[in-house]
Enzyme design. Structure first.
Site, PDB file in Angstrom:
ATOM      1  N   LYS A   1      37.168  13.321  41.507  1.00 52.29           N
ATOM      2  CA  LYS A   1      36.693  13.893  40.244  1.00 52.29           C
ATOM      3  C   LYS A   1      36.426  12.755  39.279  1.00 52.29           C
ATOM      4  O   LYS A   1      37.337  12.127  38.751  1.00 52.29           O
ATOM      5  CB  LYS A   1      37.774  14.821  39.679  1.00 52.29           C
ATOM      6  CG  LYS A   1      37.376  15.532  38.407  1.00 52.29           C
ATOM      7  CD  LYS A   1      38.483  16.504  37.999  1.00 52.29           C
ATOM      8  CE  LYS A   1      38.118  17.251  36.725  1.00 52.29           C
ATOM      9  NZ  LYS A   1      37.940  16.348  35.575  1.00 52.29           N
TER      10      LYS A   1
ATOM     11  N   SER B   1      34.391  25.289  33.504  1.00 54.65           N
ATOM     12  CA  SER B   1      35.407  24.244  33.612  1.00 54.65           C
ATOM     13  C   SER B   1      36.259  24.578  34.834  1.00 54.65           C
ATOM     14  O   SER B   1      36.061  25.609  35.468  1.00 54.65           O
ATOM     15  CB  SER B   1      36.257  24.187  32.351  1.00 54.65           C
ATOM     16  OG  SER B   1      36.664  25.481  32.000  1.00 54.65           O
TER      17      SER B   1
ATOM     18  N   GLU C   1      44.325  26.991  20.946  1.00 52.80           N
ATOM     19  CA  GLU C   1      44.993  25.818  21.528  1.00 52.80           C
ATOM     20  C   GLU C   1      44.917  24.643  20.558  1.00 52.80           C
ATOM     21  O   GLU C   1      45.876  23.898  20.372  1.00 52.80           O
ATOM     22  CB  GLU C   1      44.345  25.434  22.870  1.00 52.80           C
ATOM     23  CG  GLU C   1      44.713  26.371  23.990  1.00 52.80           C
ATOM     24  CD  GLU C   1      43.858  26.191  25.241  1.00 52.80           C
ATOM     25  OE1 GLU C   1      44.302  26.613  26.311  1.00 52.80           O
ATOM     26  OE2 GLU C   1      42.739  25.644  25.148  1.00 52.80           O
TER      27      GLU C   1
ATOM     28  N   GLU D   1      27.775  14.543  36.903  1.00 52.46           N
ATOM     29  CA  GLU D   1      28.378  13.788  35.807  1.00 52.46           C
ATOM     30  C   GLU D   1      27.567  12.538  35.507  1.00 52.46           C
ATOM     31  O   GLU D   1      27.222  11.785  36.420  1.00 52.46           O
ATOM     32  CB  GLU D   1      29.794  13.321  36.185  1.00 52.46           C
ATOM     33  CG  GLU D   1      30.727  14.425  36.638  1.00 52.46           C
ATOM     34  CD  GLU D   1      31.180  15.314  35.511  1.00 52.46           C
ATOM     35  OE1 GLU D   1      31.599  14.761  34.469  1.00 52.46           O
ATOM     36  OE2 GLU D   1      31.102  16.546  35.659  1.00 52.46           O
TER      37      GLU D   1
END
Ligand SMILES: [Zn+2]
Length: 695
Positions: free
Chosen positions: A133, A97, A49, A190
Site C-alpha cells: 500500500k 476508503s 471524529e 496513487e
C-alpha cells in the site's frame, strides 16, 4: 493518520510526559486533518471524529495548562482556507476508503466474515490479492476510447479536483492506452514521490528558501494540486494503478486479470502484487513485503488485500465508505536505517548524563527523525553503537524514536567511550554501585544541573510559577540573575532590567512578578518536592509533610538520621512509602553545606505555613471525590490537594465507589455516569463552600 491514536486516559491520571506526547500528536493530527479538509478537500475522517480530536486536545490543555504548545490547535484563529484554484469533478463511481487491520487476528476475522457472508463451504478456496500500500494521493484517470480525458483527485470520495492538465506531466500516466480498450475505463491509483526524489526536492526547496514538505505524501499532493501545471512538471511525480472506477465493460473476471490488463495498457502496477490462497499465504506475503520495505524506493504503510473474484466483490458490497471485500493491513512500528552521526550528552536536574543520538535525517513512517534517545551507558554498550554506525531506528506510534539494531556492530573499531566527566562543568561523572545511570558529581556548581533544578522548582507540580518558562530561566540564568531558587523571589528588584530585554512589556513583567509574589507562602510539600531531592517525588514529599508538618523539623530529623540516630531513622521509616533510599537521600541533601545555604536563603524569601491536614470537621472526610469539566478558580491539582486536606480521596473516574462529583463547565461522560449511578453532583462554587466551611 487516523484517529486510532486517540487515547482515552483521563487527563487527571496522566503523567506529564504522556500528556505532552499526546498533545504533540494531537497538534500534528489536527493540523493534518485541517489541511486535508480545508486546503486539499480530502478529509480522511468524519466531522464527529475530528471533533473528538479537538475536544481531547482541549481537555488535556485544561488539565496541563503549562503544556499548551505554540502550535496548539486551540491557538489557531480560524482556519486558513485555501480556496482551491482547481475546478471540481464528480466521481461517477465513488472513490472508497479501506478498513484497516493491525493484527493477524483481525485479518483472520475479516476472511472468516467474508466466508460466512458468502456462505462458502469449508473446502471452497478463496483467492485474495495482496500488494503493498503506497502512501500517495489517490487519483482517478478517465479514458474514453483509449484516450485520457480527465484526471481527478479523490476529494471527499464523491467530488474531487480536476488535475487533468497536471497529470500530463507525469510520465507514468499514458495519454493513450497501448492496446484496444473499452469505451469508458477509469483507472485508479496513487500519485506519489519516491524517497530520494522527496529528499532532493526538500533540499532544493531549502536552498531556495521555499516551503519544506513534511513527507513524500504531502510533497506529492502539493506538487499535483497546482494551478500552474508547469510547477507540477518540475516535480518528479510517479503513479501506479491498483483499481478502477466507472467502466463500460471489464476486461476480466478477477482482480488480478483486470490489474494485468491495466498493466498491459501501459500503467505501472505494484511489483509485489500477488494472488494468495488462505490466510497463512496472505500473512506470509505481508511478512515478505514488510521485509522488503526498507529497500523499496517509496514509502509504504501496509499491504492491501482484495478478494480476487469480481462476482464475490459484487456480492460482498460495501459498509459505509469501505468495501467489505478489501482490507488494508497496516505495519505496526515504523523502522528505517540511517547513520548515527554523533552522540550528545545531556545533563539533567539530578546530574544524570543522558546520551542522545543525532542521526542523518531519515523518514520513519512519514516523519523525519533526527534524534533518538540512547537511554544510558548500558544501552549504548548493549547496542555497541559508535558515531558513524549504521543503525535501525524504530518509531512505534508516536513515542520517541529509538535505535533497535546496530548494523555495524561487528566491524572492528574502537568502542564508544561513555564520558567520565560532565560535558557541562567538567566534574567527574560516575555511576553508583548498582545503578545504570552515570551522574555528574558537580552538584550545584554544574550549570546544567542548576538550570534544570530551577526549572523543576517552578514547574507545575512544584511551586507552579506562571510565566517563568524554561527559556526565561535559561535566559535569566545566563544573565547571572538566577543562581538559586531564592533569586526567583528577588527578581522584583530587576524589573527595569527585565523590561529592557526583548519580548518583555510592562504587563508581562508585572504578571510574572505577581505570579512569583503569589508563592511567598507556598505549600510545604510542593516546596519540598521543588527542591529536587533524589527519590523525593511528589507523593513522598506529601507523605513526609503529613508527618512532620514543618520543614525545619523534617530537616533536623533527616540530619540526625544521617549521623545514625536510630530514633530519627525510625521516625522517617515509619512513614508509609518511605524507605532506606529516601532516608539516605534526605540525609545526603541536608548534610551538604551548599544545599543548606541554598535552603536557608530560600527560607529567607518564602514562609510555607505548617502542613496540616484537617480531616475531622469535613463533611467529605473518608469520601471519594471526582472532579470533571473545567475549573474556573483553581487548577485540577489544587482541587485534588483540597480534597486530600479535607480527608477525601480524589479519584480520576466515576464508579459506584464515588461519593461526590464536582462538575465544571464542559463536563461530559462523567456527569452522565454520575447521574446514572445517582451520585451527588455539585459545581465548583459548591465545592468552594465545603472547603471554606472546613476552614
Ligand atoms: Zn556537571
Amino acid at each position: 493518520m487516523g484517529i486510532d491514536q486517540t487515547s482515552g486516559s483521563n487527563p487527571v491520571d496522566m503523567s506529564e510526559a504522556d500528556a505532552a506526547n499526546e498533545l504533540m500528536r494531537l497538534a500534528k493530527q489536527i493540523a493534518h486533518h485541517d489541511r486535508l479538509y480545508h486546503a486539499e478537500d480530502t478529509p480522511e475522517i468524519t466531522d464527529p471524529e475530528y471533533d473528538a480530536l479537538v475536544r481531547r486536545n482541549a481537555a488535556l490543555e485544561a488539565a496541563f495548562p503549562h503544556l499548551v504548545r505554540n502550535d496548539s490547535p486551540s491557538k489557531k484563529v480560524g482556519h486558513v482556507i485555501a480556496s482551491s484554484p482547481l475546478s471540481k469533478v464528480s466521481h461517477e463511481v465513488r472513490m472508497m476508503s479501506l478498513d484497516n487491520a493491525f493484527s493477524r487476528e483481525e485479518v483472520m476475522d475479516w476472511v472468516a466474515r467474508m466466508r460466512r457472508f458468502l456462505s462458502l463451504p469449508d473446502d471452497e478456496p478463496m483467492a485474495i490479492t495482496a500488494e503493498d500500500k503506497i502512501d500517495g494521493l489517490s487519483c482517478s484517470l478517465r479514458y474514453e476510447d483509449g484516450k485520457l480525458v480527465r484526471a481527478a483527485t479523490r476529494g471527499d470520495g464523491q467530488v474531487g479536483e480536476d488535475v487533468t492538465a497536471n497529470v500530463q506531466h507525469i510520465a507514468d500516466i499514458p495519454k493513450m492506452l497501448r492496446s484496444r480498450a473499452p469505451a469508458v475505463f477509469e483507472v485508479r491509483g496513487e500519485v506519489y514521490m519516491e524517497k530520494q526524489a522527496f529528499a532532493a526536492l526538500n533540499a532544493a526547496q531549502q536552498e531556495a528558501g521555499g516551503k519544506l514538505f513534511a513527507n513524500p505524501r504531502n510533497a506529492a499532493a502539493g506538487s499535483l494540486r497546482q494551478k500552474d501545471a508547469n510547477v507540477t512538471a518540475q516535480r518528479p511525480l510517479r503513479f501506479w494503478a491498483h483499481g478502477w472506477g466507472a467502466v463500460s465493460e471489464l476486461p476480466g473476471d478477477t482482480q488480478h486479470d483486470v490489474v494485468r490488463q491495466i498493466a498491459e495498457w501501459g500503467f505501472p502496477v505494484s511489483p509485489l502484487f500477488d494472488v494468495c490462497n488462505g490466510v497463512e499465504d496472505l500473512l506470509a506475503h505481508y511478512a515478505r513485503i514488510g521485509a522488503a520495505r526498507p529497500d523499496l524506493p517509496y514509502e509504504i504503510d501496509g499491504v492491501v488485500y482484495k478478494v480476487d473474484r469480481l462476482d464475490w466483490q459484487q456480492r460482498l458490497g460495501f459498509v459505509a465508505k469501505a468495501p467489505r471485500w478489501a482490507l488494508a493491513h497496516k505495519f505496526p512500528a515504523e523502522r528505517a536505517e540511517t547513520t548515527l552521526e554523533t552522540i550528545d550528552i545531556q545533563v539533567g536536574r539530578t546530574g544524570k548524563l543522558t546520551p542522545v543520538g543525532r542521526l542523518a535525517p531519515v523518514l520513519v513512517g512519514g516523519v523525519t527523525v533526527t534524534n533518538v534517545t540512547l537511554h544510558n551507558r548500558d544501552e549504548i554498550a548493549r547496542l555497541g553503537v559508535r558515531p558513524g554506525d549504521r543503525v535501525v531506528v524504530q518509531r512505534a506510534g508516536d513515542v520517541i524514536p529509538q535505535v533497535v539494531d546496530n548494523l555495524t556492530r561487528d566491524v572492528d573499531r574502537t568502542p564508544y567511550l561513555f564520558p567520565d566527566h560532565c560535558p557541562e562543568c567538567g566534574s567527574e561523572a560516575v555511576a553508583e554501585e548498582g545503578e545504570v545511570d552515570v551522574r555528574c558529581t558537580g552538584g550545584l556548581i554544574c550549570p546544567a544541573q542548576r538550570t534544570e533544578r530551577l526549572k523543576h522548582f517552578v514547574s507545575r507540580k512544584a511551586l507552579d510559577i506562571d510565566g517563568l518558562g524554561e527559556k526565561t530561566i535559561d535566559q535569566f540564568f545566563a544573565l547571572g540573575w538566577l543562581e538559586s531558587p531564592a533569586d526567583i523571589f528577588r527578581l522584583k528588584n530587576r524589573r527595569t532590567d527585565i523590561l529592557a530585554l526583548d519580548g518583555w512589556q510592562e504587563k508581562s513583567v508585572d504578571n510574572l512578578l505577581a505570579s512569583i509574589e503569589a508563592k511567598r507562602a507556598p505549600d510545604a510539600a510542593r516546596l519540598l518536592f521543588g527542591l529536587g531531592i533524589r527519590h523525593v517525588g511528589e507523593v513522598t514529599a506529601r507523605d513526609l509533610m503529613k508527618n512532620f508538618h514543618q520543614l525545619p523539623v523534617l530537616r533536623v530529623t533527616a540530619e540526625r538520621a544521617h549521623v545514625a540516630d536510630e530514633e530519627a531513622s525510625a521516625d522517617l521509616l515509619s512513614i508509609d512509602g518511605v524507605g532506606g533510599t529516601v532516608v539516605e537521600a534526605l540525609g545526603d541533601f541536608f548534610h551538604e553545606p551548599h544545599n543548606v545555604a541554598v535552603w536557608e536563603d530560600l527560607l529567607s524569601e518564602v514562609s510555607p505555613p505548617p502542613y496540616v491536614i484537617e480531616t475531622l470537621d469535613s463533611p467529605v472526610a473518608g469520601k471519594t471525590v471526582v472532579f470533571t469539566g473545567k475549573l474556573e478558580t483553581m487548577s485540577r491539582d489544587e482541587a485534588k490537594a483540597q480534597a486530600e486536606r479535607l480527608g477525601a480521596k480524589a479519584a480520576g473516574s466515576v464508579s459506584a465507589k464515588t461519593d461526590l462529583l464536582v462538575a465544571g463547565p464542559g463536563a461530559g461522560s462523567k456527569l452522565k455516569k454520575a447521574a446514572e449511578l445517582g451520585i451527588e453532583v455539585i459545581d465548583e462554587a459548591g465545592w468552594a463552600e465545603i472547603v471554606a466551611a472546613a476552614g
